[in-house]
Design an enzyme around this catalytic site. Sequence first.
Site, PDB file in Angstrom:
ATOM      1  CE  LYS A 192      86.853 -19.342 122.852  1.00 28.08           C
ATOM      2  NZ  LYS A 192      87.538 -20.565 122.384  1.00 28.08           N
ATOM      3  CE1 TYR A 217      51.682 -15.134 121.068  1.00 26.68           C
ATOM      4  CE2 TYR A 217      53.794 -14.938 122.197  1.00 26.68           C
ATOM      5  CZ  TYR A 217      52.750 -14.365 121.491  1.00 26.68           C
ATOM      6  OH  TYR A 217      52.785 -13.032 121.210  1.00 26.68           O
TER       7      TYR A 217
HETATM    8  C1  LIG Z   1      88.055 -21.165 123.596  1.00 23.59           C
HETATM    9  C2  LIG Z   1      89.371 -21.818 123.692  1.00 23.59           C
HETATM   10  C3  LIG Z   1      89.918 -22.135 124.936  1.00 23.59           C
HETATM   11  C4  LIG Z   1      89.172 -21.946 126.240  1.00 23.59           C
HETATM   12  O1  LIG Z   1      88.270 -23.011 126.417  1.00 23.59           O
HETATM   13  P1  LIG Z   1      87.390 -23.155 127.762  1.00 23.59           P
HETATM   14  O2  LIG Z   1      86.718 -24.442 127.608  1.00 23.59           O
HETATM   15  O3  LIG Z   1      86.443 -22.012 127.745  1.00 23.59           O
HETATM   16  O4  LIG Z   1      88.348 -23.074 128.888  1.00 23.59           O
HETATM   17  C5  LIG Z   1      91.178 -22.669 124.973  1.00 23.59           C
HETATM   18  N1  LIG Z   1      91.878 -22.886 123.825  1.00 23.59           N
HETATM   19  C6  LIG Z   1      91.378 -22.603 122.618  1.00 23.59           C
HETATM   20  C7  LIG Z   1      92.179 -22.884 121.411  1.00 23.59           C
HETATM   21  C8  LIG Z   1      90.106 -22.068 122.505  1.00 23.59           C
HETATM   22  O5  LIG Z   1      89.606 -21.793 121.291  1.00 23.59           O
END
Ligand SMILES: *Cc1c(COP(=O)(O)O)cnc(C)c1O
Length: 368
Positions: free
Chosen positions: A35, A253
């Site tokens: 994702k 800055y």
């Molecule tokens: C993002 C996500 C994962 C992966 O999580 P990590 O901590 O990156 O391994 C797993 N399950 C669901 C439902 C997620 O949204």
Amino acid sequence: MPRPIEALIHADALAHNLAQVRARVPDARVWAVVKANAYGHGIERVFGALRGADGFALLDLAEAQALRALDWRGPILLLEGVFEPRDLELCSRLNLWHVVHCSQQIDWLAVHKTHQAHRVFLKMNSGMNRLGFAPAAFRSAWARLSALPQVDEVSLMTHFADADGAAGIAQQVASFVAATADLPGERSLSNSAAVLRHGAVATDWVRAGIALYGSAPDFPEQDIGHWQLQPAMTLRSRLIGLQQLQTGASVGYGSQFVAERAMRIGVVACGYADGYPRRTGDAGGSGAPVLVEGVRCRTVGRVSMDMLAVDLSPVPAAQLGSEVTLWGRGPHSSLLPIDEVAQAGGTIGYELMCALAPRVPVAVSPAD
Ligand SMILES: *Cc1c(COP(=O)(O)O)cnc(C)c1O
């Protein structure tokens, strides 16, 4: 010559990290979670290295289409399911598996016209209180879903809130097991932290994200060295300026950093507009670790939009053009885990990866 900043995606590290996940849960199948454009790495860029996964999990229909366009024929799971009824048409067409987390999604499926029955993952809210059916409502959702001609196989899923911390997963596992004990179907429970810290939990499919990209979900309790993971992303740049500071002179800055002794400062072509965390140099911030020619140094003063400053005391040989590693792999086998930079910026590795700015050119190494 373009501005010298660039990101490198390490295909060998991605493949190594996937193998590490597999080794911890040898009986489970592995979803590579891609994702958010593969946590900022780019789906197209990680695909070659991660195609040994059993499936890809993501949220966005456009990302699912991108994977099919790469000729991935295996499973794809939509982790939040569909957002509106017509998304189901794409699921039918591209054979996407999808999560069902609320009764509205069942209503939509019940009136969906399809020749191909769908594989769905019914999600339980076992304590995270984001998405999913409460344990008491889970069974009736399962019965309703299983009776639909639009549905082929129903798998069962939940997500842990504290797999990376002291609270752990025991309560959520107990609640999930109690409510699903006599239901058929494959199970998917663990994220990266659960795989690494609680590998033994019974699950047919694990959902590994952050571990694949080489960040420790439970940093600073453990680091990537402990979990034998390798950084999948390097952000590197070069020194484009040098300054000799006298005692009492300031940098950047707001004159946030004032030299307590004469010192040499390097100016790096990297700023917050590249995705570098500005908070590392903000009031109260004590800088962040950075590698100059592979030698560990510290940033000083505020991070600007396009530049940041480094105390070059540990590396007197540094000069204009010296290589600077903001995170990831440096020269001479040096290493700067993204988690250390994230901590200095009051955030987590996940956020830094995802925030890599579009203006940073990205290359895959070794090229595939
Ligand atoms: C993002 C996500 C994962 C992966 O999580 P990590 O901590 O990156 O391994 C797993 N399950 C669901 C439902 C997620 O949204």
